[in-house]
Design a protein around this motif. Structure first.
Motif, mmCIF file in Angstrom:
data_model
loop_
_atom_site.group_PDB
_atom_site.id
_atom_site.type_symbol
_atom_site.label_atom_id
_atom_site.label_comp_id
_atom_site.label_asym_id
_atom_site.label_seq_id
_atom_site.Cartn_x
_atom_site.Cartn_y
_atom_site.Cartn_z
ATOM 1 N N UNK A 87 8.538 6.402 -8.924
ATOM 2 C CA UNK A 87 8.851 5.422 -9.580
ATOM 3 C C UNK A 87 10.115 5.489 -10.005
ATOM 4 N N UNK A 88 10.544 4.130 -10.430
ATOM 5 C CA UNK A 88 12.073 3.876 -11.079
ATOM 6 C C UNK A 88 12.999 3.873 -10.013
ATOM 7 N N UNK A 89 14.074 3.724 -10.316
ATOM 8 C CA UNK A 89 15.449 3.487 -9.531
ATOM 9 C C UNK A 89 15.665 4.416 -8.405
ATOM 10 N N UNK A 90 15.092 5.706 -8.570
ATOM 11 C CA UNK A 90 15.337 6.771 -7.589
ATOM 12 C C UNK A 90 14.264 7.206 -6.729
ATOM 13 N N UNK A 91 13.780 6.654 -5.778
ATOM 14 C CA UNK A 91 12.687 6.986 -5.126
ATOM 15 C C UNK A 91 12.853 8.227 -4.284
ATOM 16 N N UNK A 92 12.161 9.104 -4.319
ATOM 17 C CA UNK A 92 12.202 10.632 -3.727
ATOM 18 C C UNK A 92 12.623 11.484 -4.795
ATOM 19 N N UNK A 93 12.881 11.071 -6.023
ATOM 20 C CA UNK A 93 13.285 11.909 -7.028
ATOM 21 C C UNK A 93 12.242 12.068 -8.120
ATOM 22 N N UNK A 94 11.633 13.279 -8.208
ATOM 23 C CA UNK A 94 10.520 13.393 -8.974
ATOM 24 C C UNK A 94 11.156 13.798 -10.552
ATOM 25 N N UNK A 95 10.533 13.268 -11.555
ATOM 26 C CA UNK A 95 10.892 13.401 -12.782
ATOM 27 C C UNK A 95 10.000 14.411 -13.296
ATOM 28 N N UNK A 96 10.440 15.221 -14.421
ATOM 29 C CA UNK A 96 9.431 16.162 -14.935
ATOM 30 C C UNK A 96 9.635 16.075 -16.229
ATOM 31 N N UNK A 119 0.748 -1.424 -0.094
ATOM 32 C CA UNK A 119 -0.127 -0.187 0.078
ATOM 33 C C UNK A 119 1.066 1.030 0.077
ATOM 34 N N UNK A 120 1.781 1.165 0.769
ATOM 35 C CA UNK A 120 2.874 2.512 0.790
ATOM 36 C C UNK A 120 3.402 2.504 -0.492
ATOM 37 N N UNK A 121 4.062 1.540 -1.189
ATOM 38 C CA UNK A 121 4.477 1.730 -2.599
ATOM 39 C C UNK A 121 3.443 2.282 -3.582
ATOM 40 N N UNK A 122 2.219 1.753 -3.608
ATOM 41 C CA UNK A 122 1.078 2.094 -4.560
ATOM 42 C C UNK A 122 0.824 3.555 -4.038
ATOM 43 N N UNK A 123 0.946 3.868 -3.007
ATOM 44 C CA UNK A 123 0.448 5.321 -2.443
ATOM 45 C C UNK A 123 1.706 6.367 -3.486
ATOM 46 N N UNK A 124 2.840 5.851 -3.055
ATOM 47 C CA UNK A 124 4.109 6.670 -3.578
ATOM 48 C C UNK A 124 4.080 6.831 -5.166
ATOM 49 N N UNK A 125 3.395 5.922 -5.737
ATOM 50 C CA UNK A 125 3.371 5.809 -7.298
ATOM 51 C C UNK A 125 2.267 6.731 -7.604
ATOM 52 N N UNK A 126 1.010 6.235 -7.047
ATOM 53 C CA UNK A 126 -0.120 7.069 -7.435
ATOM 54 C C UNK A 126 -0.413 8.295 -7.193
ATOM 55 N N UNK A 127 -0.083 8.636 -6.070
ATOM 56 C CA UNK A 127 -0.346 10.020 -5.440
ATOM 57 C C UNK A 127 0.846 11.056 -5.405
ATOM 58 N N UNK A 128 2.151 10.486 -5.190
ATOM 59 C CA UNK A 128 3.461 11.204 -5.397
ATOM 60 C C UNK A 128 4.156 11.190 -6.714
ATOM 61 N N UNK A 129 3.866 10.161 -7.532
ATOM 62 C CA UNK A 129 4.254 10.156 -8.657
ATOM 63 C C UNK A 129 5.786 9.391 -8.760
#
Length: 53
Positions: free
Chosen positions: A44-53, A32-42
């Motif tokens: 994903x990928x190898x660098x969690x915490x780094x948002x791609x624009x 659920x934590x991973x799904x929340x990170x992907x769905x709400x915070x966007x």
């Protein structure tokens, strides 16, 4: 100086199904934590915490 070794206490669970339930609940929490990170915070990928624009 003395050397001390620490060993985990042996687990003599009388209720192995409770341990299994705890593992399942932990897995659900992680999922659920991973799904929340992907769905709400966007995130994903190898660098969690780094948002791609």
């Amino acid at each position: 100086m003395s050397a001390a070794a620490f060993h985990p206490a042996p687990s003599h669970s009388h209720h192995p199904h409770l341990h299994r339930l705890a593992e399942v609940l932990h897995a659900i929490k992680v999922f659920v934590g991973a799904a929340f990170s992907v769905a709400v915070l966007g995130e994903y990928g190898e660098d969690p915490g780094v948002l791609r624009k």
